[in-house]
Design a protein around this motif. Sequence first.
Motif, PDB file in Angstrom:
ATOM      1  N   ASN A 172      46.748  44.579  27.151  1.00  0.00           N
ATOM      2  CA  ASN A 172      46.592  42.555  26.862  1.00  0.00           C
ATOM      3  C   ASN A 172      48.255  42.289  26.188  1.00  0.00           C
ATOM      4  OD1 ASN A 172      43.526  42.744  27.173  1.00  0.00           O
ATOM      5  ND2 ASN A 172      42.695  44.015  25.190  1.00  0.00           N
ATOM      6  N   ALA A 173      49.061  43.002  25.666  1.00  0.00           N
ATOM      7  CA  ALA A 173      50.353  42.489  25.352  1.00  0.00           C
ATOM      8  C   ALA A 173      50.836  42.048  26.721  1.00  0.00           C
ATOM      9  CB  ALA A 173      50.694  44.087  24.874  1.00  0.00           C
ATOM     10  N   ALA A 202      43.988  35.610  35.436  1.00  0.00           N
ATOM     11  CA  ALA A 202      44.546  36.465  34.435  1.00  0.00           C
ATOM     12  C   ALA A 202      44.132  37.560  32.788  1.00  0.00           C
ATOM     13  CB  ALA A 202      45.650  35.395  33.158  1.00  0.00           C
ATOM     14  N   MET A 203      42.959  37.310  32.747  1.00  0.00           N
ATOM     15  CA  MET A 203      42.464  37.592  31.880  1.00  0.00           C
ATOM     16  C   MET A 203      41.476  38.669  32.703  1.00  0.00           C
ATOM     17  SD  MET A 203      43.178  37.000  28.698  1.00  0.00           S
ATOM     18  CE  MET A 203      41.713  37.640  27.360  1.00  0.00           C
ATOM     19  N   THR A 204      41.283  38.958  33.905  1.00  0.00           N
ATOM     20  CA  THR A 204      40.272  39.846  34.639  1.00  0.00           C
ATOM     21  C   THR A 204      41.716  40.586  35.372  1.00  0.00           C
ATOM     22  OG1 THR A 204      39.685  38.317  36.467  1.00  0.00           O
ATOM     23  CG2 THR A 204      38.647  38.529  34.648  1.00  0.00           C
ATOM     24  N   PRO A 228      51.728  37.061  27.658  1.00  0.00           N
ATOM     25  CA  PRO A 228      52.848  36.341  27.907  1.00  0.00           C
ATOM     26  C   PRO A 228      52.970  34.856  28.978  1.00  0.00           C
ATOM     27  CG  PRO A 228      53.707  38.145  27.853  1.00  0.00           C
ATOM     28  CD  PRO A 228      52.101  38.633  27.401  1.00  0.00           C
ATOM     29  N   VAL A 229      52.013  36.216  30.292  1.00  0.00           N
ATOM     30  CA  VAL A 229      51.175  35.706  31.197  1.00  0.00           C
ATOM     31  C   VAL A 229      50.637  34.118  30.634  1.00  0.00           C
ATOM     32  CG1 VAL A 229      49.836  35.569  33.251  1.00  0.00           C
ATOM     33  CG2 VAL A 229      51.212  37.352  32.965  1.00  0.00           C
ATOM     34  N   ILE A 230      49.648  33.980  30.098  1.00  0.00           N
ATOM     35  CA  ILE A 230      48.580  32.852  29.647  1.00  0.00           C
ATOM     36  C   ILE A 230      49.642  31.739  28.726  1.00  0.00           C
ATOM     37  CG2 ILE A 230      46.658  32.130  28.341  1.00  0.00           C
ATOM     38  CD1 ILE A 230      45.309  35.027  28.390  1.00  0.00           C
ATOM     39  N   GLU A 231      50.841  32.265  28.082  1.00  0.00           N
ATOM     40  CA  GLU A 231      51.532  31.214  27.899  1.00  0.00           C
ATOM     41  C   GLU A 231      52.394  30.636  28.600  1.00  0.00           C
ATOM     42  OE1 GLU A 231      51.665  30.485  24.149  1.00  0.00           O
ATOM     43  OE2 GLU A 231      49.815  31.576  24.404  1.00  0.00           O
ATOM     44  N   HIS A 232      53.186  30.910  29.678  1.00  0.00           N
ATOM     45  CA  HIS A 232      53.607  30.492  30.987  1.00  0.00           C
ATOM     46  C   HIS A 232      52.737  29.562  31.530  1.00  0.00           C
ATOM     47  CE1 HIS A 232      56.280  31.401  34.851  1.00  0.00           C
ATOM     48  NE2 HIS A 232      56.361  30.450  34.018  1.00  0.00           N
ATOM     49  N   LEU A 233      51.492  30.221  31.735  1.00  0.00           N
ATOM     50  CA  LEU A 233      50.358  29.217  32.346  1.00  0.00           C
ATOM     51  C   LEU A 233      50.011  27.594  31.545  1.00  0.00           C
ATOM     52  CD1 LEU A 233      47.616  31.603  33.544  1.00  0.00           C
ATOM     53  CD2 LEU A 233      49.442  30.392  35.622  1.00  0.00           C
TER      54      LEU A 233
END
Length: 178
Positions: A17-18, A48-50, A22-27
């Motif tokens: 999850n950590a 990203a979540m899956t 950052p990937v979700i923040e980048h998105l």
Amino acid sequence: MNKTYMAPSAGEMRASNAEREPVIEHLKQAYAEGRLDHGEFDLRVHLAMTAKTRAELAAITRDLVPPVAPAHRPDVWTGPEPTGEDRMLAAAAHAAGGLTTFVGPLVLLLLSGKRSEYVRRHAAEALNFQLTLLLLTIVTFGLGGIVYAVAWIVCVVAAVVAVSGKPFRYPWTLRIIR
């Protein structure tokens, strides 16, 4: 049956999850900048979540511009190593603030601030702290003066940090002077 263990490559390692955050923040940043439409943003966040592996995570943002480096951080000194004189003058700016309120830091800012960025930043921080205390005292009709009784402790701490060659930021301070 002699099986040897082969460690997985970095891309085959399971994603945590950590590592997803950052990937979700980048998105989110790409969506805010208009580089992704709403449907594609939702799809990529779901991916990203899956995502199970680091390689799957990396593929989600591969076609996007790399994230922008963090902005200037005032709590990190990135300039040249301050000299001993610079460190002493910076410490004097903080100590003078404890004795003379805003006058000492202002004098050091005007006299030594042009010569050394390190001294200028510390003198400006001390000056902002003293001006904040003065403003607090005026707005509270003198009751803020009680804070002056303990402000010298913070000034001493700031002076010690300045002598060590590191930046210092006073908490809860209006930063009028940059």
